[in-house]
Design a protein around this motif. Structure first.
Motif, PDB file in Angstrom:
ATOM      1  N   GLU A  79       0.867  -1.002  -0.102  1.00 28.80           N
ATOM      2  CA  GLU A  79      -0.043   0.064   0.220  1.00 28.80           C
ATOM      3  C   GLU A  79       0.962   1.108   0.026  1.00 28.80           C
ATOM      4  N   THR A  80       2.087   1.110   0.280  1.00 23.92           N
ATOM      5  CA  THR A  80       2.865   2.420   0.346  1.00 23.92           C
ATOM      6  C   THR A  80       3.443   2.669  -1.199  1.00 23.92           C
ATOM      7  N   ARG A  81       3.560   3.924  -1.237  1.00 25.97           N
ATOM      8  CA  ARG A  81       3.837   4.562  -2.692  1.00 25.97           C
ATOM      9  C   ARG A  81       5.150   3.902  -3.317  1.00 25.97           C
ATOM     10  N   LEU A  82       5.883   3.872  -2.290  1.00 26.77           N
ATOM     11  CA  LEU A  82       7.332   3.445  -2.720  1.00 26.77           C
ATOM     12  C   LEU A  82       7.348   2.118  -3.226  1.00 26.77           C
ATOM     13  N   MET A  83       6.504   1.028  -2.402  1.00 29.12           N
ATOM     14  CA  MET A  83       6.395  -0.313  -2.880  1.00 29.12           C
ATOM     15  C   MET A  83       5.484  -0.436  -4.203  1.00 29.12           C
ATOM     16  N   ARG A  84       4.404   0.469  -4.206  1.00 28.18           N
ATOM     17  CA  ARG A  84       3.695   0.435  -5.425  1.00 28.18           C
ATOM     18  C   ARG A  84       4.459   0.633  -6.472  1.00 28.18           C
ATOM     19  N   LEU A  85       5.392   1.666  -6.470  1.00 30.78           N
ATOM     20  CA  LEU A  85       6.230   2.240  -7.989  1.00 30.78           C
ATOM     21  C   LEU A  85       7.153   0.972  -8.102  1.00 30.78           C
ATOM     22  N   ALA A  86       7.880   0.386  -7.123  1.00 28.67           N
ATOM     23  CA  ALA A  86       9.032  -0.713  -7.249  1.00 28.67           C
ATOM     24  C   ALA A  86       8.144  -1.820  -7.792  1.00 28.67           C
ATOM     25  N   LEU A  87       7.238  -2.033  -7.546  1.00 27.47           N
ATOM     26  CA  LEU A  87       6.342  -3.455  -7.948  1.00 27.47           C
ATOM     27  C   LEU A  87       5.894  -2.861  -9.355  1.00 27.47           C
TER      28      LEU A  87
END
Length: 146
Positions: A79-87
């Motif tokens: 749900e974090t912006r960073l993880m969404r972008l990385a995925l």
């Protein structure tokens, strides 16, 4: 954070996480799973120079490692912006390209972030680089670090 004592006692913060950072991410996820309503406030963080920038960067790196661990072992953090972008970068097959590009920029990013007027967009790029590195590591190597 304002929270009823009974709710905090029931869920609490996971003090068993192996690294600094993202205890709040896991806490929020647990609350969401239990359908406990949460209201987020716009509360910007200001840095008053309480710790050197290099120490802050190392803690941030540890937090990114923790985010990757939570994602891989407990399926948390997407749900974090960073993880969404990385995925999203990983799904498009651009992970190696982005990592290589950012690796070339590392000295400039670090120099900027340790300067008197750091650019927070460059901090976001550094965290993306760290997270892509973590996500590209084999699980066996990661388990050995636990």
């Amino acid at each position: 954070m304002l929270i009823q004592a009974s709710v905090f006692r029931q869920f609490g913060l996971d003090e068993n996480l192996t690294r600094y950072g993202h205890e709040d991410t896991k806490f929020g996820w647990l609350l969401r799973q239990a359908q406990v309503p949460v209201r987020h406030l716009d509360n910007p963080v200001l840095h008053d120079g309480l710790e050197p920038a290099a120490v802050f960067l190392e803690k941030s790196h540890q937090a990114v490692r923790n985010l990757a661990l939570l994602y891989r072992h407990e399926q948390l953090g997407a749900e974090t912006r960073l993880m969404r972008l990385a995925l999203q970068v990983c799904r498009t097959g651009l992970s190696k390209f982005v990592q290589t590009s950012l690796r070339l920029l590392l000295p400039a990013l670090r120099r900027n972030l340790l300067s008197e007027s750091p650019n927070l967009r460059q901090f976001d790029l550094l965290k993306l680089y760290w997270l892509l590195q973590e996500l590209s590591q084999p699980l066996e190597r990661e388990k050995a670090r636990l």
